[in-house]
Design a protein around this motif. Structure first.
Motif, mmCIF file in Angstrom:
data_model
loop_
_atom_site.group_PDB
_atom_site.id
_atom_site.type_symbol
_atom_site.label_atom_id
_atom_site.label_comp_id
_atom_site.label_asym_id
_atom_site.label_seq_id
_atom_site.Cartn_x
_atom_site.Cartn_y
_atom_site.Cartn_z
ATOM 1 N N UNK A 77 0.846 -1.201 0.000
ATOM 2 C CA UNK A 77 0.000 0.000 0.000
ATOM 3 C C UNK A 77 0.882 1.251 0.000
ATOM 4 N N UNK A 78 1.963 1.197 0.758
ATOM 5 C CA UNK A 78 2.863 2.354 0.764
ATOM 6 C C UNK A 78 3.546 2.516 -0.599
ATOM 7 N N UNK A 79 3.842 1.386 -1.245
ATOM 8 C CA UNK A 79 4.481 1.453 -2.564
ATOM 9 C C UNK A 79 3.521 1.973 -3.632
ATOM 10 N N UNK A 80 2.241 2.049 -3.327
ATOM 11 C CA UNK A 80 1.294 2.673 -4.247
ATOM 12 C C UNK A 80 1.237 4.181 -4.046
ATOM 13 N N UNK A 81 1.912 4.679 -3.031
ATOM 14 C CA UNK A 81 1.940 6.128 -2.839
ATOM 15 C C UNK A 81 1.173 6.618 -1.622
ATOM 16 N N UNK A 82 0.673 5.688 -0.810
ATOM 17 C CA UNK A 82 -0.058 6.084 0.398
ATOM 18 C C UNK A 82 0.940 6.242 1.543
ATOM 19 N N UNK A 83 0.747 7.295 2.320
ATOM 20 C CA UNK A 83 1.624 7.495 3.464
ATOM 21 C C UNK A 83 1.153 6.602 4.617
#
Ligand SMILES: Nc1ncnc2c1ncn2[C@@H]1O[C@H](COP(=O)(O)OP(=O)(O)O)[C@@H](O)[C@H]1O
Ligand SMILES: [Mg+2]
Lengths: 249, 295
Positions: free
Chosen positions: B187-193
């Protein structure tokens, strides 16, 4: 060892284009184990480039390091000239890099549509949901199914499809054909060529170099966490024996 | 009026209502615990203390600033949430790479410290907190007398649980939360902090406990130990329901409250142990809990 033959014919205009992704002396660790020992390679805008290599060579670790999800890494990874080696993954994603992991990462607690809509749009110019459904009609039919109820091939399609909406210009695809039936592998090949025509830049990890040859401009051979050779796609046939030795096939 | 199953209806429905009220607290508290465990992988032992803080903040808002029940119902949980955010940033965020046990020990220690501080400042005899004027009195339903405030507690709890469930199951934000519970890295690698999401989730989870504390203040007296008595039962509720499911936490919370209430009618001697007996049986038959997924 580098192949310097100039009959290399990369995608149109790519030769003159500056590298979109420049990886230099990239080292990475999982805890105590030192996995990448100075990876160096480039991907130019609009190219499809593969990392070939045996199991455990460090291809996945390279992708994870480019994406920023391997915590311990040194060296340099520049995307569009921006140094990303110390950025967290969410910042790297926002620059326009998207990752389709080897294990696909379909979420069981989300349905197909939610999986598809999960990655946020990071750049303008990505596909609309309609375009994605045109490319992957099966996903529309299964929109309300639980993500992990799809077949392996469908899950792989979903994993690729969901990063096409985001507008990312650089796609990292880790073994998208692994374990899939030949017809599905063909479909994935078609899709990769379509994405290339749209101008997307793709770094592809593959074990299957026959498949890689149908989609890629250039290949890097990875061994023990280093690039040991570079082969243009047009030179692949001529280097076949060498490659089979590298890959142990 | 006729007897029901050999008991006067007032007794039966009275205990059923008490059970429902207890169940409401179990539900809100185990909901927060499940949210926090899902995303942070931490068993938040400070949850009872944070419930107590909610009640105390309501008391202090009233007695120091003259701020009444209704604003406190929003403000006190917010304050608890803010202390939660500080705790997460300062302490919990350092533990995620370690075993569950460390988070449990840290939050257990925090609970003891928080209770100790409030005990030192306010003693253990309990402080009164009046019901809001609008909810005093009650309704005679014929078969029982229904105090307005208690009806409100049940309605408010159901609304909060349902709202939280909708937020998690039906919104984009909820999809991020569910996805990050499964695979935070991706999820973080999708751009979510994701680190910020984790912080806010802890804040929200403990704010729910604070909300329950404010609801409880007019029913039970405001007491530094009010949370530690409750949290043991809530942990049993969570074990029975299984950590994995939001709806599971809510249903188990209300269900066990009602079972406990009915046990008080039919076999009062067992009323304080019935939940633990159920816990033992569930652990034997379905160790992951009624709604949990086996790992
Ligand atoms: N999470 C991990 N922790 C420790 N070692 C790992 C981890 N992931 C991979 N490795 C090791 O790193 C090496 C490279 O793995 P990987 O990058 O997955 O190779 P490839 O993708 O080329 O097959 C292997 O020796 C593998 O065992
Ligand atoms: Mg791999």
């Amino acid at each position: 060892m580098l192949d310097t033959n100039t009959s290399v014919r990369p995608s149109p205009g790519a030769a003159a284009a500056p590298a979109l992704l420049e990886v230099e002396n990239l080292q990475a660790w999982y805890g105590e184990s030192h996995i990448l020992h100075g990876m160096t390679f480039q991907v130019r805008r609009g190219e499809v480039v593969t990392l070939l290599g045996r199991n455990g060579a460090g291809k996945t670790t390279t992708m994870k390091s480019v994406m920023g999800v391997v915590g311990q890494r040194t060296g340099s990874v520049r995307y569009q000239g921006t140094e990303t080696i110390s950025l967290p993954p969410n910042k790297i994603a926002r620059l326009g890099v998207a990752w389709c992991p080897e294990e696909r990462g379909i979420f069981a607690s989300l349905n197909v549509r939610e999986n598809l809509m999960l990655p946020p749009v990071v750049k303008p110019g990505g596909m609309s949901l309609e375009e994605v459904y045109d490319l992957f009609p099966r996903l529309k039919e299964r929109a309300t199914s639980q993500g992990t109820k799809l077949s392996g091939g469908e899950q792989q399609m979903l994993a690729i499809a969901r990063i096409l909406r985001t507008g990312a210009e650089m796609l990292l695809l880790d073994e998208p054909t692994e374990g899939l039936a030949p017809v599905i592998v063909q479909q994935i090949g078609t899709i990769i060529r379509q994405l290339k025509e749209r101008g997307l830049t793709i770094l592809l990890v593959e074990q299957n170099f026959r498949f890689a040859a149908t989609v890629a401009d250039r290949h890097y051979v990875v061994e023990h966490g280093q690039v040991i050779d570079e082969i243009a796609n047009s030179e692949l046939e001529r280097n076949r024996a060498k490659l089979e030795e590298y890959l142990g096939v | 009026m006729a007897e029901l199953l050999g008991f006067p209806p007032q007794v039966l429905f009275g205990q059923l209502l008490l059970g429902l009220i207890n169940g409401a607290f179990y539900a809100i508290l185990s909901l927060g615990l499940a949210l926090i465990f899902g995303l942070l992988n931490i068993i938040n032992f400070a949850h009872g203390a944070q419930y107590m803080m909610g009640a105390f903040f309501a008391y202090l808002l009233l007695n120091i600033l003259g701020i009444g029940y209704w604003p406190a119902l929003i403000l006190a949980p917010l304050l608890v949430g803010v202390t939660g955010i500080i705790i997460e940033r300062l302490f919990l965020s350092r533990l995620y790479k370690l075993d569950h046990l460390y988070g449990l020990l840290l939050t257990f220690g925090l609970a003891l410290i928080l209770e100790g501080v409030f005990r030192h400042l306010y003693g253990v005899s309990g402080l009164p907190y009046a019901q809001p004027a609008a909810l005093q009195g009650g309704q005679n339903l014929g078969f029982m007398y229904l105090p307005n405030y208690r009806a409100w507690v049940v309605v408010a709890s159901v609304a909060v649980c349902l709202g939280t469930w909708l937020l998690i199951e039906k919104t984009k934000l909820g999809a991020y939360l569910r996805a990050a519970t499964e695979n935070p890295t991706l999820v973080q690698a999708f751009g979510i902090n994701v680190p910020v999401m984790i912080t806010l989730t802890y804040g929200f989870g403990v704010a729910l406990a604070g909300f329950a504390g404010v609801l409880a203040a007019p029913i039970y007296s405001v007491n530094p130990l009010m949370g530690s008595n409750l949290i043991i039962i809530v942990f049993a509720v969570v074990v029975i329901g299984g950590m994995g499911s939001i709806m599971g936490a809510v249903l188990t919370g209300f269900g066990l409250g009602i079972i406990e209430g009915l046990t008080k009618v039919f076999y009062p001697e067992a009323s304080s142990t019935v939940i633990f007996v159920i816990m033992a049986i569930v652990l034997l038959i379905k160790p992951a809990g009624l709604f949990g997924k086996a790992h």
